[in-house]
Design a protein around this motif. Structure first.
Motif, short mmCIF file in Angstrom:
data_model
loop_
_atom_site.label_atom_id
_atom_site.label_comp_id
_atom_site.label_asym_id
_atom_site.label_seq_id
_atom_site.Cartn_x
_atom_site.Cartn_y
_atom_site.Cartn_z
N UNK A 260 -6.28 0.29 -8.78
CA UNK A 260 -5.15 0.79 -7.99
C UNK A 260 -5.51 0.67 -6.51
N UNK A 261 -4.47 0.59 -5.65
CA UNK A 261 -4.74 0.48 -4.23
C UNK A 261 -3.62 1.01 -3.37
N UNK A 262 -3.95 1.33 -2.13
CA UNK A 262 -2.97 1.79 -1.15
C UNK A 262 -3.52 1.49 0.24
N UNK A 263 -2.63 1.48 1.25
CA UNK A 263 -3.04 1.12 2.59
C UNK A 263 -3.52 2.27 3.44
N UNK A 264 -2.67 3.24 3.68
CA UNK A 264 -2.98 4.32 4.60
C UNK A 264 -2.25 5.57 4.17
N UNK A 265 -2.92 6.72 4.31
CA UNK A 265 -2.28 8.00 4.02
C UNK A 265 -2.44 8.92 5.21
N UNK A 266 -1.33 9.40 5.70
CA UNK A 266 -1.31 10.26 6.89
C UNK A 266 -2.13 11.52 6.69
N UNK A 267 -2.15 12.04 5.47
CA UNK A 267 -2.84 13.30 5.20
C UNK A 267 -4.30 13.14 4.80
N UNK A 268 -4.86 11.94 4.96
CA UNK A 268 -6.28 11.72 4.69
C UNK A 268 -6.57 11.30 3.25
#
Length: 200
Positions: free
Chosen positions: A75-83
């Motif tokens: 699984x993957x994701x780019x950026x999360x505002x909440x850390x």
């Protein structure tokens, strides 16, 4: 056939400076095979500012269940505002969730390292050689010297999985890492005596 307990490797590339070479090496078959060999079930990647193209290319080329994924749920994701605390906590063991302690593999940004160290699972730190005035190598060497993490090498990232397992064993050994040369020389009895205030 019984389901294996979940064991998560969480990778953070960082949110600002691109580190596609780390991402490519994480998705390399040798690294994925090393995870499989050590009974990991899940690889979660925070692929950073510009890593989505690399991640998407791999996942589109190699569908879930394909041999190139080495049995891993990727699984993957780019950026999360909440850390990243929630994702980092996925690496902790939890009997209720039938999950074993995994590992965190991080770029050598000080913020990511501090957050990962608070989680208390094996940490592999990989410096980015492309950064100018690179303090990351020095930081990685220092935390490895103190036994808090191990340094991963881009040219042999698979080896860092074994190094993380060694770090896990060392953290569970007695006397504890960083206990000093003589502090726990007398074993558990000595610790109890010191803590209770007994003197010889």
């Amino acid at each position: 056939m019984s389901r294996r307990p979940r064991k998560v490797c969480f990778v953070t590339i960082g949110a600002t400076a691109p580190f596609d070479v780390l991402l490519s090496n994480v998705l390399n078959k040798s690294f994925l095979e090393a995870l499989q060999q050590h009974e990991y079930t899940t690889l979660v990647i925070q692929y950073g500012k510009e890593g989505r193209a690399v991640f998407d290319k791999f996942t589109k080329k190699h569908a879930p269940g394909s041999p190139e994924r080495c049995g891993l749920d990727i699984q993957g994701f780019g950026f999360k505002q909440d850390g990243l605390l929630r994702e980092m906590r996925l690496t902790k063991s939890d009997d209720k969730l039938d999950s074993l302690e995994g590992m965190i593999l991080s770029h050598a940004g000080s913020g990511s390292i501090m957050e990962a160290l608070r989680i208390g699972v094996p940490l592999v730190v990989v410096p980015n050689p492309a950064l100018q005035d690179n303090h990351q190598e020095e930081l990685a060497r220092e935390i490895e010297k103190n036994g808090w993490a191990v340094t991963g090498r881009l040219d042999n990232l698979a080896q860092s999985v074994e190094k993380a397992e060694d770090l896990r064993r060392a953290a569970r050994s007695w006397p504890p890492v960083n206990s000093g040369e003589t502090k726990y020389k007398r074993g558990l009895a000595g610790v109890m005596e010191d803590e209770m205030g007994f003197v010889d």
